[in-house]
Design an enzyme around this catalytic site. Sequence first.
Site, PDB file in Angstrom:
ATOM      1  N   GLY A  36       0.788  -1.236  -0.067  1.00 13.70           N
ATOM      2  CA  GLY A  36       0.049  -0.179   0.046  1.00 13.70           C
ATOM      3  C   GLY A  36       0.931   1.313  -0.042  1.00 13.70           C
ATOM      4  O   GLY A  36       2.101   1.191   0.061  1.00 13.70           O
ATOM      5  N   GLU A  37       0.485   2.120  -0.269  1.00 18.61           N
ATOM      6  CA  GLU A  37       0.677   3.863   0.083  1.00 18.61           C
ATOM      7  C   GLU A  37      -0.161   4.572   0.727  1.00 18.61           C
ATOM      8  O   GLU A  37      -1.256   4.919   0.566  1.00 18.61           O
ATOM      9  CB  GLU A  37       1.130   4.166  -1.482  1.00 18.61           C
ATOM     10  N   GLY A  38       0.523   5.103   1.821  1.00 23.20           N
ATOM     11  CA  GLY A  38      -0.275   5.914   2.647  1.00 23.20           C
ATOM     12  C   GLY A  38       0.125   7.491   2.295  1.00 23.20           C
ATOM     13  O   GLY A  38       1.206   7.552   1.314  1.00 23.20           O
ATOM     14  N   THR A  39      -0.323   8.290   3.259  1.00 23.78           N
ATOM     15  CA  THR A  39       0.035   9.789   2.960  1.00 23.78           C
ATOM     16  C   THR A  39       1.467   9.783   3.226  1.00 23.78           C
ATOM     17  O   THR A  39       2.286  10.864   2.588  1.00 23.78           O
ATOM     18  CB  THR A  39      -0.605  10.446   4.180  1.00 23.78           C
ATOM     19  N   TYR A  40       2.265   8.993   4.153  1.00 26.06           N
ATOM     20  CA  TYR A  40       3.766   9.453   4.385  1.00 26.06           C
ATOM     21  C   TYR A  40       4.461   8.462   3.626  1.00 26.06           C
ATOM     22  O   TYR A  40       5.687   8.503   3.953  1.00 26.06           O
ATOM     23  CB  TYR A  40       3.763   9.169   5.965  1.00 26.06           C
ATOM     24  N   LYS A  42       5.405   4.572   1.286  1.00 25.20           N
ATOM     25  CA  LYS A  42       5.230   3.263   0.819  1.00 25.20           C
ATOM     26  C   LYS A  42       5.125   2.380   1.866  1.00 25.20           C
ATOM     27  O   LYS A  42       5.954   2.351   2.861  1.00 25.20           O
ATOM     28  CB  LYS A  42       6.156   2.749  -0.421  1.00 25.20           C
ATOM     29  N   VAL A  43       4.188   1.392   2.011  1.00 24.38           N
ATOM     30  CA  VAL A  43       4.260   0.193   2.996  1.00 24.38           C
ATOM     31  C   VAL A  43       4.499  -1.010   2.236  1.00 24.38           C
ATOM     32  O   VAL A  43       3.942  -1.341   1.080  1.00 24.38           O
ATOM     33  CB  VAL A  43       2.834   0.187   3.525  1.00 24.38           C
ATOM     34  N   ASP A 160      -7.629  12.129  10.444  1.00 22.58           N
ATOM     35  CA  ASP A 160      -7.843  11.363   9.053  1.00 22.58           C
ATOM     36  C   ASP A 160      -8.280  10.082   9.021  1.00 22.58           C
ATOM     37  O   ASP A 160      -7.650   9.174   8.423  1.00 22.58           O
ATOM     38  CB  ASP A 160      -6.505  11.666   8.371  1.00 22.58           C
TER      39      ASP A 160
HETATM   40  P1  AMP Z   1      -1.259   3.875   5.595  1.00 21.00           P
HETATM   41  O1  AMP Z   1       0.231   4.728   5.377  1.00 21.00           O
HETATM   42  O2  AMP Z   1      -1.135   3.513   7.178  1.00 21.00           O
HETATM   43  O3  AMP Z   1      -2.277   4.613   5.385  1.00 21.00           O
HETATM   44  O4  AMP Z   1      -1.158   2.690   5.011  1.00 21.00           O
HETATM   45  C1  AMP Z   1      -1.347   2.635   3.586  1.00 21.00           C
HETATM   46  C2  AMP Z   1      -1.791   1.285   3.213  1.00 21.00           C
HETATM   47  O5  AMP Z   1      -0.915   0.313   3.370  1.00 21.00           O
HETATM   48  C3  AMP Z   1      -3.078   0.628   3.961  1.00 21.00           C
HETATM   49  O6  AMP Z   1      -4.345   1.117   3.532  1.00 21.00           O
HETATM   50  C4  AMP Z   1      -2.784  -0.560   3.987  1.00 21.00           C
HETATM   51  O7  AMP Z   1      -3.356  -1.402   2.717  1.00 21.00           O
HETATM   52  C5  AMP Z   1      -1.347  -0.964   3.887  1.00 21.00           C
HETATM   53  N1  AMP Z   1      -0.885  -1.209   5.270  1.00 21.00           N
HETATM   54  C6  AMP Z   1      -0.728  -0.098   6.283  1.00 21.00           C
HETATM   55  N2  AMP Z   1      -0.171  -0.701   7.271  1.00 21.00           N
HETATM   56  C7  AMP Z   1      -0.113  -2.245   7.013  1.00 21.00           C
HETATM   57  C8  AMP Z   1       0.062  -3.135   7.982  1.00 21.00           C
HETATM   58  N3  AMP Z   1       0.504  -3.113   9.333  1.00 21.00           N
HETATM   59  N4  AMP Z   1       0.002  -4.398   7.699  1.00 21.00           N
HETATM   60  C9  AMP Z   1      -0.533  -4.503   6.303  1.00 21.00           C
HETATM   61  N5  AMP Z   1      -0.818  -3.594   5.555  1.00 21.00           N
HETATM   62  C10 AMP Z   1      -0.949  -2.309   6.067  1.00 21.00           C
END
Ligand code: AMP
Length: 327
Positions: A36-40, A42-43, A160
Amino acid sequence: MATLQHQPKPAAAAPSTTTGGGLRAMDLYEKLEKVGEGTYGKVYKAREKATGRIVALKKTRLPEDDEGVPPTALREVSLLRMLSQDPHVVRLLDLKQGVNKEGQTILYLVFEYMDTDLKKFIRSHRANHEKIPALTVKILMYQLCKGVTFVHGRGVLHRDLKPHNLLMDRKTMALKIADLGLSRAVIAPLKKYTHEILTLWYRAPEVLLGATHYSTPVDMWSVGCIFAELVTNNPLFPGDSELQQLLHIFKLLGTPNEQVWPGVGKLPNWHEYPQWKPTKLSTLVPGLDADGYDLLGKMLEYEPTKRVCAKAALEHPYFNDVNKDLY
Ligand code: AMP
């Protein structure tokens, strides 16, 4: 020049360093795939080499000034550590600090791995034309209110909350709040993400109207929007600009006035808006029982001080049939 390690406080927040011959995050974890990719940033799903444990690895860049990483950023990281003690907040397992090729401070946040998020969960139900079972909605909402109660109880606002950052375990239906407490700690965004647009759908009307002194009710508005979305599989107020977002809310819940929301006319972004009458929640969000509508109505109160708080929501009769020992 001061570095992260030289900041006197808070000691508990200092991430383990990767400089000075220490192990780099990438020596300790094997990246498996981007999840995933969040605001801050890549995950990644990653494997801890020493134990085989699957974790989520989030790479972020810390802000720096002439003095190094500002203490405010460290406090945020420390806060995240403290908040992640709650079972309904995603657990921060480790922090690794590093330096990239440009000499900028990078922070790797290592979280427990969760197999899905609420956005994906809702999307899969919508794709199959399936409603999320009423008891599942209730259990998810109960955990969300519990997590928010904990976070607010520590004096922190999320700001958020949205399905995308509510992580889930499909097997146990555990829900955990993610993306917390880093708003001032990291440089956002790490890079421009074209496909991840900032969503306004869960933003409280007082924020949209430019209030500067807002508080915990902003999160409860988001919780209400998420509640409605869990019931119908569709976002309640899908606006694509701040004005459209407000108009969406006003069209469905009625244009607010001084009677329902004293002082609304004095908020910075207030204008004369078209006058809409409220539509019943049972029409907007079909599929809930009477207690559910009562609670949803309390979450979507226009006047922030009248909006139900997370702690009071937990006591609402809607949750009477939840096995509270389990969640
Ligand atoms: P976030 O930056 O926390 O909003 O994360 C962005 C996306 O990454 C999320 O919507 C999830 O799909 C994935 N993600 C974030 N944290 C986790 C985690 N602890 N375990 C699995 N996927 C995650």
